[in-house]
Design an enzyme around this catalytic site. Structure first.
Site, PDB file in Angstrom:
ATOM      1  N   ASP A 107      51.387 -37.547  15.425  1.00 19.05           N
ATOM      2  CA  ASP A 107      51.839 -36.761  16.591  1.00 19.05           C
ATOM      3  C   ASP A 107      50.996 -35.503  16.705  1.00 19.05           C
ATOM      4  O   ASP A 107      51.319 -34.481  16.111  1.00 19.05           O
ATOM      5  CB  ASP A 107      53.324 -36.426  16.438  1.00 19.05           C
ATOM      6  CG  ASP A 107      53.896 -35.753  17.678  1.00 19.05           C
ATOM      7  OD1 ASP A 107      53.244 -35.791  18.744  1.00 19.05           O
ATOM      8  OD2 ASP A 107      55.000 -35.195  17.574  1.00 19.05           O
TER       9      ASP A 107
ATOM     10  N   HIS B 236      57.200 -34.961  13.232  1.00 18.80           N
ATOM     11  CA  HIS B 236      57.678 -33.567  13.093  1.00 18.80           C
ATOM     12  C   HIS B 236      58.078 -33.200  11.668  1.00 18.80           C
ATOM     13  O   HIS B 236      58.918 -32.320  11.479  1.00 18.80           O
ATOM     14  CB  HIS B 236      58.853 -33.268  14.034  1.00 18.80           C
ATOM     15  CG  HIS B 236      58.496 -33.259  15.487  1.00 18.80           C
ATOM     16  ND1 HIS B 236      59.297 -32.674  16.435  1.00 18.80           N
ATOM     17  CD2 HIS B 236      57.426 -33.755  16.152  1.00 18.80           C
ATOM     18  CE1 HIS B 236      58.731 -32.819  17.634  1.00 18.80           C
ATOM     19  NE2 HIS B 236      57.596 -33.475  17.487  1.00 18.80           N
TER      20      HIS B 236
ATOM     21  N   HIS C  43      47.994 -35.172  23.348  1.00 24.07           N
ATOM     22  CA  HIS C  43      48.065 -33.715  23.193  1.00 24.07           C
ATOM     23  C   HIS C  43      47.407 -33.278  21.903  1.00 24.07           C
ATOM     24  O   HIS C  43      47.481 -33.959  20.879  1.00 24.07           O
ATOM     25  CB  HIS C  43      49.476 -33.149  23.380  1.00 24.07           C
ATOM     26  CG  HIS C  43      50.479 -33.550  22.340  1.00 24.07           C
ATOM     27  ND1 HIS C  43      50.611 -32.883  21.155  1.00 24.07           N
ATOM     28  CD2 HIS C  43      51.402 -34.529  22.339  1.00 24.07           C
ATOM     29  CE1 HIS C  43      51.591 -33.448  20.458  1.00 24.07           C
ATOM     30  NE2 HIS C  43      52.084 -34.446  21.140  1.00 24.07           N
TER      31      HIS C  43
ATOM     32  N   ASP D  40      51.192 -40.952  23.070  1.00 20.94           N
ATOM     33  CA  ASP D  40      51.873 -39.908  22.286  1.00 20.94           C
ATOM     34  C   ASP D  40      53.092 -40.493  21.580  1.00 20.94           C
ATOM     35  O   ASP D  40      54.207 -40.009  21.711  1.00 20.94           O
ATOM     36  CB  ASP D  40      52.286 -38.739  23.197  1.00 20.94           C
ATOM     37  CG  ASP D  40      52.954 -37.615  22.408  1.00 20.94           C
ATOM     38  OD1 ASP D  40      52.735 -37.539  21.188  1.00 20.94           O
ATOM     39  OD2 ASP D  40      53.719 -36.831  23.018  1.00 20.94           O
TER      40      ASP D  40
ATOM     41  N   GLU E  96      52.058 -29.158  23.939  1.00 23.86           N
ATOM     42  CA  GLU E  96      53.104 -30.131  24.280  1.00 23.86           C
ATOM     43  C   GLU E  96      54.368 -29.838  23.508  1.00 23.86           C
ATOM     44  O   GLU E  96      55.477 -29.887  24.043  1.00 23.86           O
ATOM     45  CB  GLU E  96      52.598 -31.557  23.973  1.00 23.86           C
ATOM     46  CG  GLU E  96      53.479 -32.670  24.525  1.00 23.86           C
ATOM     47  CD  GLU E  96      54.576 -33.157  23.584  1.00 23.86           C
ATOM     48  OE1 GLU E  96      55.435 -33.935  24.025  1.00 23.86           O
ATOM     49  OE2 GLU E  96      54.588 -32.752  22.400  1.00 23.86           O
ATOM     50  N   GLU E  97      54.211 -29.552  22.216  1.00 26.15           N
ATOM     51  CA  GLU E  97      55.386 -29.445  21.340  1.00 26.15           C
ATOM     52  C   GLU E  97      56.291 -28.277  21.711  1.00 26.15           C
ATOM     53  O   GLU E  97      57.486 -28.304  21.441  1.00 26.15           O
ATOM     54  CB  GLU E  97      54.948 -29.324  19.871  1.00 26.15           C
ATOM     55  CG  GLU E  97      54.176 -30.530  19.342  1.00 26.15           C
ATOM     56  CD  GLU E  97      55.009 -31.797  19.262  1.00 26.15           C
ATOM     57  OE1 GLU E  97      56.178 -31.780  19.671  1.00 26.15           O
ATOM     58  OE2 GLU E  97      54.454 -32.823  18.812  1.00 26.15           O
TER      59      GLU E  97
END
Lengths: 469, 469
Positions: free
Chosen positions: A289, A423, A277, A351, A323-324
């Site tokens: 990520d 994150h 992504h 991912d 995606e997130e």
């Protein structure tokens, strides 16, 4: 001796069965790709380029649009046969500010990040006594009068594990804690970060919400800050917190899945799909990520383009949008292509950072299972074990299509350190080991090449929904 | 064989010489203290209490005053014979905000901290092209027209070392870079953080300034952000930065050195001084810098109080004010007591985190050197080597008194990881290993006890100024 001879014969036979699925030249190419990938830095360079030039790229932000432009240009420059975009529309959210502080007994600022889709607090924030709870179950069990008018603090710690299995049980509070605490009229929710690091970074991520349900402002505090808060409460202090969050839930936005194809020579309509992504959270530079995934699958396809014959099936690289914020690129893609699901031979998304792949598992037809075993034989020297037939989903962005029976392989990565950075502001390029990343590229290149050369149908379609073990 | 016998005799004689400096019971007590300290968690608990209840405590802030109150109450509660404060006055500085961002080619926020005593920028910040330089020498060598009207970025990296020797050469840019860049009419100064971590924390600390010299706004960016900036420039991009700093240089403030004494039974006017500093930077909770030192020296004295006879000399714990802003507590203390320097038998400060002590060195009179050797003999089983006679300063807060000839011992700590956390948001309690900290307490307890029991003069006074090797 007889037992041994039988065993040797059996091994020889299995070897022969596997080898028969591919021509010798195809296996030779797979081995060349594997060796070239291990020597190449291309995956890392692609990730460095994306994360250095664009930085973070929250879905719906200006940088999201820049990342789409970057991806189209990059994939075109790499020489794919076709590069195009497909739209994905989704609700957006933007962080303005967050500040979580202890106001009593002594003022102390805590390192925090609002949880995605958190509403803002009233101007100036909310301030109240804190109620510390062990986990989401404790919140559910708490009498409403215990939390009404208070700020709830959930202290559940995430456990470190190679397969990331500590994430699910801990992230639940991030997912629904806000809604559940709202039902009991808490003022705000604070959670210990869903991460394994003792560095002072807070962990963001999206909350879930049901249409019409009320939510309260919610933020995660870093693990050392959660320790501090626990310790202070443990000293017998009556602790008050202030939570001040500014956030915007914006209009729906349409971004793009960016798709690039090596068109197959024999069966161009049959597709091996490699995913990653393109979006990231709005902190860090989204290197692990999922800048890493973008680099891994793009480099794998590029290596095939440069070093193999044109594959018989098409190979597509799909860089998913948003995606997130809730798999919106994956949902749009599934909606657009589910009627042709049979064409999608095999899907695999990267991912989970850039840690080494340690296992392959797959959900494919009975007929195709020996092909997966034969592919695994070429992955073994990369340190990749056989994980067997499972309900493999191919990765988060392929999940919406999985529901319709997508054949998929999971190349499981070592995620021991993944949740130290995931994150957080600390998800930056230096957290990637180029050699480990190259091992991933090798694995995807071998998988994609052999899956594209196989004459066997991997079985995507409604019949596969209940397949696997 | 003859060689061996001679060696054994020599060792036995040295042992005997050393032992004669102390009574058997005194050595027995030293060993008991050492063993008790290794079993005790008291040092860690004191540090936990300070850093949890108060958090950070920038000199001149409200929390500085709270820390002084905390220290007086804590030392009184531990049962010292006398607890008092002595004033120290200093210029203060307060951070309001900082934001460093790349504005071109793509907007990216960098993790930054203003350098202490940085002036603020004009409202809204300054924005200009960046000029990347290798180090302070390159800034000095740069023609004024290269940097005038630009934002200077100094990219020098700090090297990791056990003794922290990478700090000095790197911190120079933080110290005088702002003044030097101002002379060439740069708009602002950005430096790579003076730290060894690849985590995304910026490193603050004070700049030096001469009265009347002009300074420009200055900030440090985290090491991953410095990497990012270097990479972007390396890609051939013309990079512009924006620096927005709000800061207040406030009125002079008077804080307090907090002093506690175990009054000596035979020579109460002769003092063994154990130091640490009570203030911290305004980020993190000041756990390793210098909550650890506060815990270590306070616990060492408390263990002596509880487990030994009253020492013959007095032992004082001095918790200095405003070390971070320029050794102001140490300067005030030297000014107040330099006329009685002969009374200060031996000084040692703990201000390098909680890593294990690996070496002792000292600056003492010739007469006292065998006493240091005898003390070292009791430290050896803690893994502490003999560093020899040096220009030991006893630690930063004793430096102003060192100029006047203070006898001092340095218990050198392993600082391999110290600069991963020092002066960052990430300096929190969890970075301390309680077992390593207990080893420090043991070393200070043995040192203080034996120095207080020795009848030998350690030699503080003008004559020691040029002493040592």
């Amino acid at each position: 001796m007889k037992v041994l001879v039988t065993a040797v014969l059996a091994v020889a036979m299995i070897g022969s069965v596997r080898a028969d699925l591919f021509e010798a030249a195809e296996l030779e190419t797979a081995r060349e790709l594997r060796a070239l990938a291990l020597e190449s830095n291309l995956g890392y360079e692609i990730t460095a380029d994306l994360t250095t030039r664009i930085g973070n790229r929250l879905a719906g932000s200006e940088n999201d649009a820049r990342a789409v432009e970057w991806a189209v240009a990059k994939l075109e420059s790499l020489g794919f046969d076709r590069v195009w975009t497909e739209p994905a529309t989704f609700p957006t959210w933007a962080r303005e500010h967050e500040r979580v502080s202890i106001t009593s007994p002594v003022e102390q600022d805590l390192v925090s990040l609002a949880i995605g889709f958190s509403p803002g607090t009233p101007e100036g924030g909310v301030e109240a006594e804190v109620v510390m709870l062990d986990d989401l179950a404790a919140l559910r069990a708490a009498p409403a009068e215990q939390v009404a008018g208070k700020i709830v603090f959930i202290r559940k710690r995430m456990e470190r594990a190679r397969d990331g299995s500590g994430y699910g049980p801990t992230v639940a509070a991030r997912g629904t804690g806000s809604m559940e605490a709202a039902e009991k009229n808490a003022l705000a929710l604070i959670i210990r970060s869903v991460g394994t690091s003792t560095n002072r970074f807070a962990h963001t991520g999206a909350m879930r919400f049901d249409a019409g349900s009320r939510r309260i402002p919610a933020a995660a505090i870093s693990n050392p800050d959660a320790d501090q808060l626990e310790r202070l409460i443990g000293m017998g202090e009556k602790v008050r917190l202030k939570v001040d969050i500014g956030a915007q839930v914006n209009e729906p936005y349409t971004s793009q899945n960016v798709i690039a194809e090596i068109t197959g020579s024999e069966h161009p309509e049959e597709i091996v799909a490699l995913g990653a992504h393109l979006d990231s959270w709005d902190v860090g530079t989204g290197a692990i990520d999922d800048g890493a995934g973008v680099g891994i699958v793009t480099a794998a396809a590029k290596l095939i383009m440069e070093n193999a014959e044109r594959p018989e099936r098409s190979i597509r690289v799909i860089l998913f949008a948003a995606e997130e914020l809730g798999l919106w690129g994956g949902r749009a893609w599934a909606e657009a292509h589910k009627d042709n699901i049979e064409n999608y031979q095999l899907a695999a998304e990267s991912d989970f950072g850039a840690g080494p792949v340690y296992e392959i598992s797959a959900r494919v037809s009975d007929e195709a299972w020996p092909v997966i075993e034969a592919i695994h034989a070429e992955l073994e020297m990369l340190g990749i074990a056989m994980g067997g037939r499972t309900q493999a989903r191919g990765g988060p962005d392929f999940m919406p299509m999985s529901i319709h029976g997508l054949a998929a392989a999971d190349l499981k990565q070592d995620g021991t350190k993944y949740f130290d950075y995931h994150h957080t502001e600390n998800d930056t390029l230096d957290k990637i080991d180029p050699a480990e990343m190259a091992q991933n590229v090798a694995a995807y290149a071998v998988l994609a090449w052999l899956a594209a050369q196989s004459p066997v149908d991997f079985g995507s379609g409604p019949g596969l929904v209940e397949g696997g073990d």
